[in-house]
Design a protein around this motif. Sequence first.
Motif, mmCIF file in Angstrom:
data_model
loop_
_atom_site.group_PDB
_atom_site.id
_atom_site.type_symbol
_atom_site.label_atom_id
_atom_site.label_comp_id
_atom_site.label_asym_id
_atom_site.label_seq_id
_atom_site.Cartn_x
_atom_site.Cartn_y
_atom_site.Cartn_z
ATOM 1 N N ILE A 177 13.105 1.735 -0.321
ATOM 2 C CA ILE A 177 11.682 1.117 -0.363
ATOM 3 C C ILE A 177 11.327 0.826 1.256
ATOM 4 O O ILE A 177 12.146 0.183 1.833
ATOM 5 C CB ILE A 177 11.374 -0.021 -1.149
ATOM 6 C CG1 ILE A 177 11.513 0.236 -2.646
ATOM 7 C CG2 ILE A 177 10.163 -0.485 -0.847
ATOM 8 C CD1 ILE A 177 11.832 -1.020 -3.571
ATOM 9 N N ARG A 178 10.176 1.169 1.585
ATOM 10 C CA ARG A 178 9.920 0.773 3.029
ATOM 11 C C ARG A 178 8.581 0.335 2.796
ATOM 12 O O ARG A 178 7.629 0.698 2.002
ATOM 13 C CB ARG A 178 9.799 2.191 3.901
ATOM 14 C CG ARG A 178 11.232 2.675 3.970
ATOM 15 C CD ARG A 178 12.195 1.872 4.935
ATOM 16 N NE ARG A 178 13.614 2.311 5.196
ATOM 17 C CZ ARG A 178 14.560 1.936 4.501
ATOM 18 N NH1 ARG A 178 14.653 1.196 3.502
ATOM 19 N NH2 ARG A 178 15.840 2.532 4.820
ATOM 20 N N VAL A 179 8.388 -0.690 3.899
ATOM 21 C CA VAL A 179 6.998 -1.409 4.010
ATOM 22 C C VAL A 179 6.438 -0.882 5.348
ATOM 23 O O VAL A 179 6.904 -0.678 6.526
ATOM 24 C CB VAL A 179 6.912 -2.981 4.017
ATOM 25 C CG1 VAL A 179 5.504 -3.392 4.095
ATOM 26 C CG2 VAL A 179 7.498 -3.471 2.519
ATOM 27 N N VAL A 180 4.953 -0.338 5.336
ATOM 28 C CA VAL A 180 4.261 -0.263 6.407
ATOM 29 C C VAL A 180 3.261 -1.240 6.665
ATOM 30 O O VAL A 180 2.701 -1.896 5.566
ATOM 31 C CB VAL A 180 3.631 1.370 6.387
ATOM 32 C CG1 VAL A 180 4.555 2.329 6.510
ATOM 33 C CG2 VAL A 180 2.855 1.327 5.208
ATOM 34 N N PRO A 181 2.715 -1.411 7.982
ATOM 35 C CA PRO A 181 1.759 -2.528 7.937
ATOM 36 C C PRO A 181 0.324 -2.416 7.716
ATOM 37 O O PRO A 181 -0.304 -3.365 7.321
ATOM 38 C CB PRO A 181 1.964 -2.707 9.647
ATOM 39 C CG PRO A 181 2.401 -1.521 10.288
ATOM 40 C CD PRO A 181 3.433 -1.109 9.210
ATOM 41 N N GLY A 182 -0.060 -1.048 7.562
ATOM 42 C CA GLY A 182 -1.167 -0.608 7.222
ATOM 43 C C GLY A 182 -1.531 -0.795 5.705
ATOM 44 O O GLY A 182 -0.582 -0.714 5.002
ATOM 45 N N PRO A 183 -2.663 -0.771 5.288
ATOM 46 C CA PRO A 183 -2.878 -1.095 3.837
ATOM 47 C C PRO A 183 -2.813 0.167 2.970
ATOM 48 O O PRO A 183 -3.276 1.233 3.664
ATOM 49 C CB PRO A 183 -4.095 -1.713 3.527
ATOM 50 C CG PRO A 183 -5.047 -1.175 4.974
ATOM 51 C CD PRO A 183 -4.137 -1.138 5.971
ATOM 52 N N LEU A 184 -2.269 0.277 1.886
ATOM 53 C CA LEU A 184 -2.098 1.381 1.111
ATOM 54 C C LEU A 184 -2.861 1.319 -0.334
ATOM 55 O O LEU A 184 -2.879 2.294 -1.132
ATOM 56 C CB LEU A 184 -0.572 1.853 0.816
ATOM 57 C CG LEU A 184 0.105 2.126 1.883
ATOM 58 C CD1 LEU A 184 1.752 2.625 1.478
ATOM 59 C CD2 LEU A 184 -0.497 3.437 2.665
ATOM 60 N N ASN A 185 -3.077 -0.040 -0.630
ATOM 61 C CA ASN A 185 -3.895 -0.485 -1.800
ATOM 62 C C ASN A 185 -2.696 -0.005 -2.940
ATOM 63 O O ASN A 185 -3.168 0.248 -4.228
ATOM 64 C CB ASN A 185 -5.139 0.208 -2.076
ATOM 65 C CG ASN A 185 -6.018 -0.358 -0.942
ATOM 66 O OD1 ASN A 185 -6.247 -1.264 -0.593
ATOM 67 N ND2 ASN A 185 -6.865 0.833 -0.431
ATOM 68 N N GLY A 186 -1.355 0.131 -2.816
ATOM 69 C CA GLY A 186 -0.431 0.329 -3.892
ATOM 70 C C GLY A 186 0.841 0.913 -3.246
ATOM 71 O O GLY A 186 1.048 0.520 -2.105
#
Length: 340
Positions: free
Chosen positions: A185-194
């Motif tokens: 699992i990776r997290v990106v700073p921009g919104p993905l809405n999911g």
Amino acid sequence: MTALTEFQRLEAQGSWRDSPEARLREVVVAVGDATLILTDPKSDVPLSHWSLPAVTRLNPGKLPAIYSPAPDGSDETVEIDDPLMIEAIERVHHAIETRRAHPGRLRGGLTILAGLAMLVAVIVWLPDAIIRHAAGIAPPAQARQIGAAVLEDIERSTGPVCTRASGQAVLDWLTPALVGQNALIRVVPGPLNGALRLPGDLYVLGADLLQGAPGPEAAAGHLVAARLATDPESVRRQALRHAGLRTVLRLMTLGSLSPDALKGFGERLLSDPLPRPDDADLLAALKQAGFGSEAYARTLDPTGQTVLPLIEGDPFRSGPPEKPLLTDEQWLALQQICAG
């Protein structure tokens, strides 16, 4: 005989042999409806009838023209030097030849058409068949390579993956329970809405689900939903179709992707609506994972009107689970994964 409609009656003098050894004999040659009639000029008695389609000229281009009902001249023959009669017979032969079926030509034409159809089928079908095959046999390391390339393209829009070690450690601890032992699992700073499930069981989560949220349940719900709603082979196939046949062949033979092979695919995923699993399947999976569905549902529709089954079917609606998904310290570390 429609080839001779301009002639009401056509006759000419000719010399006839009733066999190759016989002497020539004068006859009147007349064209009937479908026959050549040879008549004795003295008695008007018909001596022979030949079928016009069967008449063969034995000496093309020479005069007098010699005709026979046998192609090799082994039967009767008649010699004619009248140009009009010769033209009439030739015209009949041309008309017959034009109407006659040509099996060889037909077979040849059908063979060419079949060949063209096969060529078109190969051009249209073969590339997709190769891509499907490549997607189906891709080993885990190769699938993860594809997923990493897609994530790299996503980062062009969202910013680079958040790498704060304490927050990633929490994600790594949660991963087996939510999406599988070998997933990432990776997290990106921009919104993905999911959350997105990429090839190689690589999951991408937007920081918008962490920052300001009361707890981890909404983000965790999106990860489980992405696992249930996305078929891993299907997403590999989509990525390889985008990359193209040349890249797929390189991947199959050399085991590596060309630079920028998946450029634009990640952005396309971001623009598509996120897939949603069946409500009943999701509720069962969340119950097994040990947390509720309402937090996830409220991110889809804050009013709750379009997600009532998920809210009313929350497995922990009557009370919280015995054990929280994360401790307060873990949740805080996860929220700060993009900080610093």
